[in-house]
Design a protein around this motif. Structure first.
Motif, PDB file in Angstrom:
ATOM      1  N   TYR A   5    -131.040 102.215  44.365  1.00 47.57           N
ATOM      2  CA  TYR A   5    -130.634 102.944  43.158  1.00 47.57           C
ATOM      3  C   TYR A   5    -131.802 103.044  42.173  1.00 47.57           C
ATOM      4  O   TYR A   5    -132.630 102.150  42.103  1.00 47.57           O
ATOM      5  N   GLU A   6    -131.805 104.134  41.398  1.00 45.91           N
ATOM      6  CA  GLU A   6    -132.874 104.304  40.403  1.00 45.91           C
ATOM      7  C   GLU A   6    -132.469 103.752  39.040  1.00 45.91           C
ATOM      8  O   GLU A   6    -133.262 103.185  38.316  1.00 45.91           O
ATOM      9  N   ARG A   7    -131.201 103.990  38.702  1.00 44.63           N
ATOM     10  CA  ARG A   7    -130.731 103.549  37.372  1.00 44.63           C
ATOM     11  C   ARG A   7    -129.370 102.889  37.528  1.00 44.63           C
ATOM     12  O   ARG A   7    -128.443 103.508  38.066  1.00 44.63           O
ATOM     13  N   VAL A   8    -129.258 101.671  37.095  1.00 42.03           N
ATOM     14  CA  VAL A   8    -127.999 100.949  37.299  1.00 42.03           C
ATOM     15  C   VAL A   8    -127.442 100.409  35.990  1.00 42.03           C
ATOM     16  O   VAL A   8    -128.169 100.211  35.014  1.00 42.03           O
ATOM     17  N   GLY A  44    -138.768  98.217  40.007  1.00 43.08           N
ATOM     18  CA  GLY A  44    -138.893  99.500  39.317  1.00 43.08           C
ATOM     19  C   GLY A  44    -137.556 100.161  38.992  1.00 43.08           C
ATOM     20  O   GLY A  44    -137.513 101.320  38.603  1.00 43.08           O
ATOM     21  N   VAL A  45    -136.468  99.420  39.161  1.00 40.00           N
ATOM     22  CA  VAL A  45    -135.144  99.980  38.860  1.00 40.00           C
ATOM     23  C   VAL A  45    -134.933 100.022  37.345  1.00 40.00           C
ATOM     24  O   VAL A  45    -135.304  99.080  36.640  1.00 40.00           O
ATOM     25  N   GLU A  46    -134.359 101.118  36.853  1.00 41.89           N
ATOM     26  CA  GLU A  46    -134.019 101.200  35.426  1.00 41.89           C
ATOM     27  C   GLU A  46    -132.693 100.474  35.216  1.00 41.89           C
ATOM     28  O   GLU A  46    -131.694 100.801  35.859  1.00 41.89           O
ATOM     29  N   ILE A  47    -132.706  99.505  34.313  1.00 36.36           N
ATOM     30  CA  ILE A  47    -131.551  98.609  34.176  1.00 36.36           C
ATOM     31  C   ILE A  47    -130.916  98.686  32.799  1.00 36.36           C
ATOM     32  O   ILE A  47    -131.585  98.520  31.770  1.00 36.36           O
ATOM     33  N   SER A  48    -129.609  98.928  32.792  1.00 32.03           N
ATOM     34  CA  SER A  48    -128.845  98.774  31.553  1.00 32.03           C
ATOM     35  C   SER A  48    -127.806  97.685  31.800  1.00 32.03           C
ATOM     36  O   SER A  48    -127.385  97.465  32.939  1.00 32.03           O
ATOM     37  N   LEU A 120    -134.998 103.449  28.855  1.00 30.64           N
ATOM     38  CA  LEU A 120    -134.908 103.240  30.304  1.00 30.64           C
ATOM     39  C   LEU A 120    -136.083 103.909  31.014  1.00 30.64           C
ATOM     40  O   LEU A 120    -136.700 103.319  31.901  1.00 30.64           O
ATOM     41  N   GLU A 121    -136.381 105.126  30.576  1.00 32.64           N
ATOM     42  CA  GLU A 121    -137.499 105.856  31.189  1.00 32.64           C
ATOM     43  C   GLU A 121    -138.825 105.120  30.977  1.00 32.64           C
ATOM     44  O   GLU A 121    -139.739 105.227  31.781  1.00 32.64           O
ATOM     45  N   LYS A 122    -138.895 104.394  29.867  1.00 33.92           N
ATOM     46  CA  LYS A 122    -140.125 103.631  29.584  1.00 33.92           C
ATOM     47  C   LYS A 122    -140.066 102.219  30.166  1.00 33.92           C
ATOM     48  O   LYS A 122    -140.794 101.321  29.738  1.00 33.92           O
ATOM     49  N   ASN A 123    -139.130 102.019  31.075  1.00 41.78           N
ATOM     50  CA  ASN A 123    -138.969 100.725  31.750  1.00 41.78           C
ATOM     51  C   ASN A 123    -138.604  99.574  30.838  1.00 41.78           C
ATOM     52  O   ASN A 123    -139.041  98.444  31.044  1.00 41.78           O
ATOM     53  N   ARG A 124    -137.807  99.888  29.827  1.00 41.90           N
ATOM     54  CA  ARG A 124    -137.239  98.809  29.014  1.00 41.90           C
ATOM     55  C   ARG A 124    -135.807  98.599  29.474  1.00 41.90           C
ATOM     56  O   ARG A 124    -135.113  99.569  29.780  1.00 41.90           O
ATOM     57  N   ILE A 125    -135.381  97.354  29.489  1.00 49.32           N
ATOM     58  CA  ILE A 125    -133.968  97.094  29.776  1.00 49.32           C
ATOM     59  C   ILE A 125    -133.183  97.350  28.495  1.00 49.32           C
ATOM     60  O   ILE A 125    -133.601  96.940  27.407  1.00 49.32           O
ATOM     61  N   VAL A 126    -132.041  98.027  28.623  1.00 53.05           N
ATOM     62  CA  VAL A 126    -131.201  98.283  27.447  1.00 53.05           C
ATOM     63  C   VAL A 126    -129.899  97.504  27.592  1.00 53.05           C
ATOM     64  O   VAL A 126    -129.218  97.622  28.616  1.00 53.05           O
TER      65      VAL A 126
END
Ligand code: UDP
Length: 239
Positions: A5-8, A44-48, A120-126
């Motif tokens: 997954y790219e964004r979870v 490299g997964v975008e994580i929220s 998220l696009e900047k690789n920060r966890i939200v």
């Protein structure tokens, strides 16, 4: 290892942060969880993240109190957990932003969808805190709502059981474990996975949910890599 997954969206219950003590925040438990989140982040997964507040307070805990007041207390409890997760993840060198659905600008950003996506696009966890900002909802519904808003590929629903069963496996040793369910199965069979508002929101927006146990924090990594663990809930017919 490659991520599926790219964004979870990772949904953690408040209790997951309490560890064996069952109440409040256990720093070493938080550290274990954050270490496994870091292993996913490193792919490299975008994580929220949406975190609950049940380790401090749940709205339905009190019959005497005004329902909305009790729910607002629950939403505030989620902020404590969000800050603990932020602190631990930042200690591991990961940039994190907490966004709250109830404004408290001195300690976190207000929830702004476009800003969240940019982070998220900047690789920060939200981390989304304070639930939806509305009483009469849950943090499961928050996870479904935010996942829909930010276009997450999946909700990883970390639980204190390893999958969805037809009855409580702690009480019934013959409880049947499901590896796959459709949204309608969950609703029609009254399975206690998420509340009905949350599951309906996922169904309407085609967001799959993977339910798995957090007893082994490495399960988050297994889930991301597409390993068959827990119970997958989506729109496909039951097997
Ligand atoms: N809550 C709410 N609105 C929301 C999210 C949460 O009123 O949008 C309140 C509700 O009282 C809930 C409490 O916050 O019981 C804590 O959240 P939850 O019970 O979902 O936490 P968890 O069970 O995941 O720890």
């Amino acid at each position: 290892m490659k991520a599926k997954y790219e964004r979870v969206m990772i949904k953690l219950s408040g209790e997951a942060l309490a560890g064996d003590q069952g109440f409040g925040i256990n720093p070493s438990t938080v550290k274990d969880i954050c270490t496994s989140i870091k292993s996913v982040y490193d792919l490299g997964v975008e994580i929220s993240i949406v975190v609950g507040g049940g380790n401090f307070w749940r709205g339905r805990q009190s019959d005497e109190m005004d329902k909305s007041t009790a729910d607002y207390m629950g939403m505030l409890a989620t902020v404590l957990n969000a800050l603990a997760l932020q602190d631990s993840l930042e200690g591991m060198g990961i940039p994190v932003r907490v966004q709250t659905a109830i404004e408290m600008r001195e300690i976190a950003e207000p929830y702004i969808k476009r800003k969240a996506v940019r982070h998220l696009e900047k690789n920060r966890i939200v981390i989304f805190a304070a639930g939806t900002g509305n009483p009469f909802f849950t943090t499961d519904t928050t996870a479904a709502l935010r996942a829909a808003e930010i276009d997450a590929n999946i909700i990883l629903l970390a639980k204190n059981v390893d999958a969805v069963y037809d009855s409580d496996p702690n009480i019934n040793p013959d409880a049947k474990k499901y590896s796959h369910l459709s949204y309608l199965d969950v609703i029609n069979r009254g399975l206690k996975v998420m509340d009905s508002t949350a599951i309906t929101l996922c169904m309407d927006n085609h967001i799959p949910i993977l339910v798995f146990g957090l007893n082994d924090p490495k399960n988050i990594l297994r889930a991301i890599s597409g390993e068959k663990i827990g119970t997958l809930i989506n729109g496909d017919k039951n097997e």
